[in-house]
Design an enzyme around this catalytic site. Structure first.
Site, PDB file in Angstrom:
ATOM      1  N   ASP A  17       0.949  -1.004  -0.295  1.00 36.33           N
ATOM      2  CA  ASP A  17      -0.071   0.352  -0.220  1.00 36.33           C
ATOM      3  C   ASP A  17       1.228   1.320   0.000  1.00 36.33           C
ATOM      4  O   ASP A  17       2.381   1.183   0.362  1.00 36.33           O
ATOM      5  CB  ASP A  17      -0.903   0.218   1.274  1.00 36.33           C
ATOM      6  CG  ASP A  17      -1.837   1.167   1.300  1.00 36.33           C
ATOM      7  OD1 ASP A  17      -2.015   1.821   0.567  1.00 36.33           O
ATOM      8  OD2 ASP A  17      -1.467   1.856   2.577  1.00 36.33           O
ATOM      9  N   ARG A  18      -0.255   2.398  -0.363  1.00 37.79           N
ATOM     10  CA  ARG A  18       1.097   3.534  -0.420  1.00 37.79           C
ATOM     11  C   ARG A  18       1.134   4.806   0.594  1.00 37.79           C
ATOM     12  O   ARG A  18       1.949   4.899   1.722  1.00 37.79           O
ATOM     13  CB  ARG A  18       1.278   4.409  -2.006  1.00 37.79           C
ATOM     14  CG  ARG A  18       2.086   5.818  -1.347  1.00 37.79           C
ATOM     15  CD  ARG A  18       1.787   6.309  -3.120  1.00 37.79           C
ATOM     16  NE  ARG A  18       1.080   7.851  -2.692  1.00 37.79           N
ATOM     17  CZ  ARG A  18       0.127   9.011  -3.356  1.00 37.79           C
ATOM     18  NH1 ARG A  18       0.389   8.486  -4.000  1.00 37.79           N
ATOM     19  NH2 ARG A  18      -0.576   9.132  -2.479  1.00 37.79           N
ATOM     20  N   ASP A  19      -0.353   5.000   1.182  1.00 34.89           N
ATOM     21  CA  ASP A  19       0.209   6.102   1.680  1.00 34.89           C
ATOM     22  C   ASP A  19       0.055   5.537   3.487  1.00 34.89           C
ATOM     23  O   ASP A  19      -1.022   4.441   3.517  1.00 34.89           O
ATOM     24  CB  ASP A  19      -1.776   6.926   1.479  1.00 34.89           C
ATOM     25  CG  ASP A  19      -1.943   7.493   0.356  1.00 34.89           C
ATOM     26  OD1 ASP A  19      -0.131   8.068   0.428  1.00 34.89           O
ATOM     27  OD2 ASP A  19      -2.131   7.351  -0.113  1.00 34.89           O
ATOM     28  N   THR A  61      -2.795   1.453  -4.910  1.00 35.88           N
ATOM     29  CA  THR A  61      -3.406   2.476  -3.649  1.00 35.88           C
ATOM     30  C   THR A  61      -4.479   2.904  -4.258  1.00 35.88           C
ATOM     31  O   THR A  61      -4.308   2.615  -5.895  1.00 35.88           O
ATOM     32  CB  THR A  61      -1.762   3.620  -4.141  1.00 35.88           C
ATOM     33  OG1 THR A  61      -2.083   4.446  -3.652  1.00 35.88           O
ATOM     34  CG2 THR A  61      -1.225   4.109  -5.278  1.00 35.88           C
ATOM     35  N   ARG A 111     -10.686  -1.058  -6.732  1.00 33.81           N
ATOM     36  CA  ARG A 111     -10.587  -0.479  -5.498  1.00 33.81           C
ATOM     37  C   ARG A 111     -10.432  -1.126  -4.295  1.00 33.81           C
ATOM     38  O   ARG A 111     -11.905  -2.243  -3.813  1.00 33.81           O
ATOM     39  CB  ARG A 111     -12.269   0.338  -5.365  1.00 33.81           C
ATOM     40  CG  ARG A 111     -11.554   1.810  -4.107  1.00 33.81           C
ATOM     41  CD  ARG A 111     -12.946   2.828  -3.854  1.00 33.81           C
ATOM     42  NE  ARG A 111     -12.358   2.800  -2.170  1.00 33.81           N
ATOM     43  CZ  ARG A 111     -11.726   3.830  -1.755  1.00 33.81           C
ATOM     44  NH1 ARG A 111     -10.702   4.756  -2.888  1.00 33.81           N
ATOM     45  NH2 ARG A 111     -12.077   4.144  -0.110  1.00 33.81           N
ATOM     46  N   ASP A 138      -1.793  -0.648   6.042  1.00 34.34           N
ATOM     47  CA  ASP A 138      -2.334  -0.076   7.024  1.00 34.34           C
ATOM     48  C   ASP A 138      -3.855   0.638   7.162  1.00 34.34           C
ATOM     49  O   ASP A 138      -4.097   1.311   8.203  1.00 34.34           O
ATOM     50  CB  ASP A 138      -1.485   2.019   7.126  1.00 34.34           C
ATOM     51  CG  ASP A 138      -2.085   2.548   6.663  1.00 34.34           C
ATOM     52  OD1 ASP A 138      -2.632   2.164   5.621  1.00 34.34           O
ATOM     53  OD2 ASP A 138      -1.969   3.744   6.421  1.00 34.34           O
TER      54      ASP A 138
END
Ligand SMILES: [Mg+2]
Length: 188
Positions: A17-19, A61, A111, A138
């Site tokens: 995941d990115r953020d 992401t 998504r 996260d």
């Protein structure tokens, strides 16, 4: 990590995941420009270390800031170009970045927790085997996506709270990289 980490080799794939994993998450906002993209301490080094362990590393992401028209596809391209160049400066590599621009209410296939981005990655990299893959994120939706396709899931949480959807929890990507590198070295 002991159960699976010793079996990890170059045939394994790392899904990130990115953020909140690579860069700081902005509460109630989206990273819309480079100035808002701040690498989490140690995340570049962690990716470099994990490049030595995993054969393929991809990012998946959700970016509904595009669907909300707070940013454009081009804005995201600039951000990801920046992210990849900064990583390259540290000798860290991400093979491909997948994003889903759609609004949550569309329940789009791409998504997370839906599995479209993972399927897309497997099309691009036929060597990907979800059973030999780890999803690191996260959000619970990251864990759900990973589980839906049979990946091992690692939840990133500062207090190391392990949700039922996740197999393992780590404070940060850096800590995960350390744990994996150590257990592979010692053959635990
Ligand atoms: Mg996240």
């Amino acid at each position: 990590m002991a159960k699976f980490s010793e079996s990890i080799d170059r045939t394994w794939t790392l899904f990130l995941d990115r953020d909140g994993v690579i860069n700081e998450k902005l509460d109630g906002d989206y990273v819309k420009q480079i100035s808002e993209f701040k690498f989490i301490n140690g995340s570049k080094e962690a990716i470099r270390k994990m490049n030595e362990i995993f054969g393929i590393t991809v990012v998946v992401t959700n970016q509904q800031g595009i669907g909300k028209e707070l940013m454009t596809e081009d804005d995201l391209k600039v951000i990801h170009h920046y992210m990849l160049s900064e990583l390259a400066l540290e000798g860290a590599k991400i093979d491909k970045v997948y994003h889903c621009p759609d609004l949550a209410e569309k329940n789009s296939i791409c998504r997370k927790p839906n599995t479209g981005m993972a399927e897309e990655a497997r099309k691009d990299f036929p060597a990907i085997d979800f059973k030999s893959s780890i999803m690191v994120g996260d959000s619970i939706s990251d864990m759900q996506m990973g589980k839906r396709v049979g990946m091992i899931t690692v939840y990133i949480h500062p207090d190391e709270e392990l949700p039922k959807e996740a197999d393992y929890v780590c404070k940060s990507l850096f800590e995960l990289a350390e744990v994996l590198a150590q257990s592979l070295e010692s053959g635990i």
